[in-house]
Design an enzyme around this catalytic site. Structure first.
Site, PDB file in Angstrom:
ATOM      1  N   TRP A 169      35.372  41.769  39.749  1.00  0.00           N
ATOM      2  CA  TRP A 169      35.992  40.984  39.739  1.00  0.00           C
ATOM      3  C   TRP A 169      34.891  39.866  38.913  1.00  0.00           C
ATOM      4  CZ3 TRP A 169      39.012  42.432  43.446  1.00  0.00           C
ATOM      5  CH2 TRP A 169      40.599  43.094  42.351  1.00  0.00           C
TER       6      TRP A 169
ATOM      7  N   CYS B 146      38.807  36.458  38.883  1.00  0.00           N
ATOM      8  CA  CYS B 146      39.640  37.593  39.238  1.00  0.00           C
ATOM      9  C   CYS B 146      40.053  37.977  37.528  1.00  0.00           C
ATOM     10  CB  CYS B 146      40.749  37.937  40.137  1.00  0.00           C
ATOM     11  SG  CYS B 146      41.784  38.767  39.949  1.00  0.00           S
ATOM     12  N   CYS B 147      41.460  38.672  37.626  1.00  0.00           N
ATOM     13  CA  CYS B 147      42.269  38.805  36.079  1.00  0.00           C
ATOM     14  C   CYS B 147      42.503  38.080  34.813  1.00  0.00           C
ATOM     15  CB  CYS B 147      42.442  39.922  36.219  1.00  0.00           C
ATOM     16  SG  CYS B 147      42.902  40.933  37.747  1.00  0.00           S
TER      17      CYS B 147
END
Lengths: 741, 247
Positions: free
Chosen positions: A321, A405-406
């Site tokens: 990520w 991260c996302c």
């Protein structure tokens, strides 16, 4: 060249303030992509060498080599190169490219298991040392965990907790090193120490110690760079140095930590200022500019951590990520697209598609059309982009935030989060019905109340039972997180990353839920159909007979969409009742990564008719096959989930085939752009876009060697399809492809 | 008013411009041998259901942001949507009121005043031409083509934009003579904006066996990409219209 010559001054000159520097100096670019350049000769030759290494790594089962002797720190490994002649940007984690180090501070046992899983025996002296003298994060956590916490973890009501590996999701403001140089940052930290509260209480003592560690980390960062022959104590003088300094700062982070997500931040516009200055002065051309970016991206693609097999089951495909946030709007109304936003995305053409860095487009209605079309076209070509709603996030985080991260937004250098994985909402609903007994193991885990006795599940009764279990779970979850992050700070503190933050920062504590659509559909079945619970020989309800139809999440049906939205709101409200470590602000995500498969495996049959062991839907997606009215209806259901209650992000993955987007490329680009616009105009938060042929995926399962670059997006990240387990591959394929037959 | 609806797809990009919500109406009187939706033929079917105009409008309205972003709208398809022309008209008028673009996809094998009555609130007609040869048409779809062609001329007179849809069925509609005749027929009709050539595909075949109907085209293979390209050039040559090949 004096480092800051030609830059517009402002408060950034006297204070550490990268945003101010950006605002004063960046130049928005609304043009198209025609200025871009292909890879330089050096880049192509270097990337060819790397690809050989990557193929060798794949053939060896995913791990090329391990240094099982020398635990990694910022300065543990000597300078190393892939091919010094070809590298414009230098620096590797260990003494060989793709060689993985052991990062013991997160957990000794995890490191040992990870080594052994790939056939390496960790050095016994090193193990002895840690056993005798140096407890790890994992030791600390398990010293404190209560039996209840351990059980919750074991049965899988809460899983993926960062209690034996690095928590990640911290974004150092790596730009600071390039703009100010390390000495200035150290001086800033020293004066922060002087100005700090003199009263010595646990919190102020802790802060002083942390800042002290940060100063040490900055010193080590400098030493590491010196090994490569660079003096990063001073600011970067030109674009090459700006990229190199920034990469050293990032490299220090991935040497020091093996966090699940080691995101990059928002570097494009920052680097653009240096690149455009050099170009304007005739110091470089477009080819050299693209070379810098491509070479940085190559380095990012080679970042590796040694993971255990359990970890891989949750987060498949070896992800890091390394999220880079691109685009978005400034609070002054100027868009934040520059030529270097394009250059970074162009690396996906120059080097071919890949999951890293995790390219994240901060979508705004007001982004230049050229940029929107370029991104849509890139999505159709490579399926490597995710999109997040800047118009929603900017309200909370201003215009210099980035995604960790996302889907986790945070202001760069000012905010961070305590990552908390996720709990299984579908399982919790079964606990509600079974009075806290686990439907798989039969153990009493949740609050003990009698197993549901009526012959038909009544909605109100189930909801009041759910509330009891929810209260229990939320309190437990907050307490687990408090333990983990206290111990992580104590034993595996991310000094180099926090050195690139302000000394006083705002913390989020990021909780998560999996199985939202299954839980909502189950409650909808209970409310609108007739669901009979069926007990097994243990007296536990493990099956259901359903009579009648019921609305399902993903069909733009308010009756069930409201249930889902209310579950999210209830969950965060229950969490907020419980105080957090460092007074962190509670947030919630609806995100699973690939853990929806593993979670499903450990969840019994649910009242919506989903069978025991079947995967849950990823993120906030409807369960596959439940959408009856096509994609917009599914998008509209997801858009009903309110970002206010899920500030850590609401992940939705949209997969389709190229022909479903239009009859030619021009139409496909226009329609995908319109799809994103329509979705985000409703304040939806996130969309992964996959444009793939089902046949390609099926063939890649059988002939992985033919598809080394095939990249797909799964709940919040991108992954090489061939690196998924067969089970995960099947789940991806089973998931709805919106193709009309 | 109630409409009998087979299914709704909220995301289509192949039934008119932009992103469209397509409403597949139940019922059709043609029996095209290559039909991929034979489950829409009968007026009543277990899988279809009645929608009130309010319920349908609720679904349609939810697509508006996407329609606005792409120049899309709604398309009634089927089945033969004009069998329920009063329902269509009611929906079209409601759509027009809130700025949603309207289209229907029809074989046009219906009486001319039905069509005329709808055109005042229609933004686009997707008009099938099944086969230019009357005898072949009779054989292929179970009806001649006079009404079909005269209705296209009427729509053209009424100045409503038309997209022609022509399904290329090997051995049935791919004779260059027939395709050229089609091109010559549409050439003078100025409201025809484009021609979509759709290759025959067998994806709907399983539905025939599920319904227990005999499928006559069992051994047929979809036309090749090259053949589709050739026919595209042919139509362009004789009609000067924009021609688009579907997948």
């Amino acid at each position: 060249m004096p480092a800051w010559a030609g830059f517009q001054p402002g408060p950034w000159v006297d204070n550490i303030d990268v945003r101010d520097f950006l605002q004063k100096n960046y130049r928005p670019y609304a043009g198209d992509s025609s200025f871009l350049s292909g890879p330089s000769d050096k880049t192509s030759r270097l990337w060819n060498k790397c690809q050989e290494l990557l193929r060798a790594e794949y053939r060896k089962g995913g791990v090329l080599d391990v240094d099982a002797r020398n635990p990694i720190t910022i300065t543990s490994h000597p300078p190393a190169y892939i091919d010094r002649e070809l590298e414009t940007i230098v620096g590797l984690q260990t003494d060989q490219p793709l060689k993985r180090a052991i990062n013991v501070f997160g957990g000794l046992n995890t490191s040992i298991k990870a080594c052994q899983a790939y056939g390496y025996e960790p050095d016994t002296q090193m193990i002895d040392f840690f056993r005798k003298y140096r407890p790890t994060h994992n030791d600390g956590v398990f010293a404190v965990y209560t039996p209840e916490m351990k059980m919750a973890r074991r049965v899988g009501i809460i899983t993926g907790l960062p209690d034996s590996y690095g928590r990640g999701r911290i974004i150092g403001d790596y730009r600071r090193v390039s703009l100010y140089g390390v000495d200035r940052l150290k001086a800033g930290k020293k004066s922060d120490l002087i100005l700090m509260d003199k009263k010595m209480e646990p919190s102020s003592i802790q802060l002083r110690e942390e800042v002290f560690c940060q100063i040490e980390a900055l010193q080590k960062m400098k030493e590491m760079a010196e090994g490569y022959g660079f003096n990063i104590s001073r600011p970067a003088d030109n674009a090459l140095e700006a990229v190199q300094w920034l990469y050293f700062a990032y490299l220090a982070a991935v040497k020091e930590q093996n966090g699940a997500a080691m995101s990059l931040g928002r570097i494009a516009n920052f680097l653009d200022i240096y690149i455009e200055r050099d170009i304007a002065q005739g110091l470089m051309g477009e080819i050299e500019a693209q070379e810098l970016i491509d070479q940085l991206v190559i380095k990012l693609r080679l970042v590796r951590h040694l993971r255990s097999p359990e970890y891989n089951e949750l987060f498949a495909g070896d992800p890091n990520w390394i999220t880079e946030s691109l685009g978005g709007m400034g609070t002054d109304g100027r868009h934040l697209v520059t030529r270097t936003s394009y250059r970074i995305l162009n690396s996906l053409y120059n080097l071919g598609p890949a999951p890293e860095p995790n390219m994240t487009v901060l979508w705004s209605e007001n982004l230049p059309d050229n940029f929107k079309y370029f991104c849509s076209d890139l999505s159709i070509n490579t399926s490597t982009l995710q999109y997040e709603n800047d118009d929603v996030m900017r309200r909370y985080y201003g215009d210099d935030y980035a995604i960790a991260c996302c889907v986790s937004a945070m202001k760069l250098g000012q905010e961070t989060q305590f990552f908390g994985a996720r709990c299984n909402l579908a399982k919790l609903l079964l606990y509600a019905i079974n009075g806290g007994r686990d439907e798989m193991t039969g153990e009493q885990v949740g609050v003990e109340i009698p197993v549901y006795e009526g012959s038909i599940l009544e909605y109100d009764e189930v909801m009041s039972r759910l509330k009891i279990q929810l209260e229990w779970l939320c309190e437990l979850y907050v307490n687990i997180m408090n333990v983990i992050h206290y111990m992580h700070d104590k034993y595996a503190y991310e000094a180099s990353q926090f050195a690139l933050h302000d000394s006083t920062i705002h913390h989020y504590m990021a909780f998560g839920i999996a199985g939202l659509s299954v839980a909502a559909d189950s409650l909808s079945a209970i409310k609108y159909a007739q669901v009979k619970p069926l007990q097994d020989e243990r007296g536990i309800i493990t099956d259901f007979s359903i009579e009648g139809d019921f609305p399902k999440f993903g069909n733009d049906e308010p009756r069930v969409d409201r249930i889902a939205a209310a579950l999210v709101e209830d969950f965060i409200n229950h969490l907020k009742k419980h105080p957090t470590y460092k007074n962190a602000e509670h947030t919630l995500s609806i995100l699973t990564i690939t853990s929806n498969v593993m979670y499903g495996k450990h969840t019994g049959t649910t009242p919506d008719g989903r069978q025991s062991g079947q995967p849950l839907a990823p993120g906030a997606n409807p369960l596959h096959g439940r959408e009856e009215h096509g994609a917009l209806a599914a998008l509209n259901s997801v858009a009903q989930l309110d970002y206010r209650h899920a500030r850590d992000g609401i992940s939705f993955t949209f997969s389709t085939v190229p022909s479903a987007l239009g009859v030619n490329r021009e139409e496909q680009v226009s329609n995908l752009t319109g799809l994103l616009s329509g979705y985000f105009m409703q304040n939806a938060h996130h969309m992964n876009v996959n444009v793939l042929n089902l046949e390609t995926l099926k063939e890649a399962m059988d002939h992985p060697e033919k598809y080394p670059d095939l990249t797909i997006r799964i709940s919040g990240y991108a992954v090489h399809f061939i690196k998924l387990t067969r089970e995960q591959q099947e789940e991806v394929i089973m998931r709805t492809f919106f193709k009309r037959m | 008013m109630l409409g009998r609806i087979h299914s709704i797809d909220t995301f289509s990009t192949l039934d008119g411009p932009g992103i469209r919500t397509v409403i597949f109406m139940q019922g059709c009187f043609l029996r095209c041998k290559y039909c991929h939706n034979p489950d829409t033929w009968s007026r009543e079917s277990d899988h279809s259901r009645d929608y009130t105009s309010e319920a349908l409008m609720h679904i349609i309205t939810r697509g508006k942001p996407y329609f606005d972003a792409t120049g899309g709208g709604i398309t009634f398809s089927g089945g033969e949507p004009l069998l329920q022309h009063q329902f269509l008209k009611e929906i079209f008028i409601l759509c027009r009121e809130i700025g949603i673009s309207t289209a229907f996809d029809s074989s046009l094998y219906v009486s001319t005043n039905i069509i005329d009555n709808l055109l005042s609130c229609t933004d686009l007609v997707l008009a099938d031409i099944k086969q230019m040869d009357r005898a072949k048409s009779q054989e292929l779809v179970g009806s001649g083509n006079e009404l079909n062609l005269s209705n296209i001329e009427l729509i053209n007179q009424r100045r409503v934009p038309i997209w022609i849809r022509y399904v290329v069925v090997p051995g049935w509609t791919d004779d260059r003579k027939d395709v050229e005749a089609m091109a010559r027929f549409i050439a003078p009709l100025t409201c025809i904006e484009r021609v979509d050539l759709l290759p025959y595909h067998a994806l709907g075949r399983h539905k025939w066996s599920m319904l227990g109907i005999k499928y006559d085209l069992k051994d047929l293979h979809p036309p090749s990409r090259e053949q589709m390209m050739e026919l595209k050039l042919l139509v362009e040559k004789h009609s000067s219209k924009q021609v688009v090949i579907h997948e």
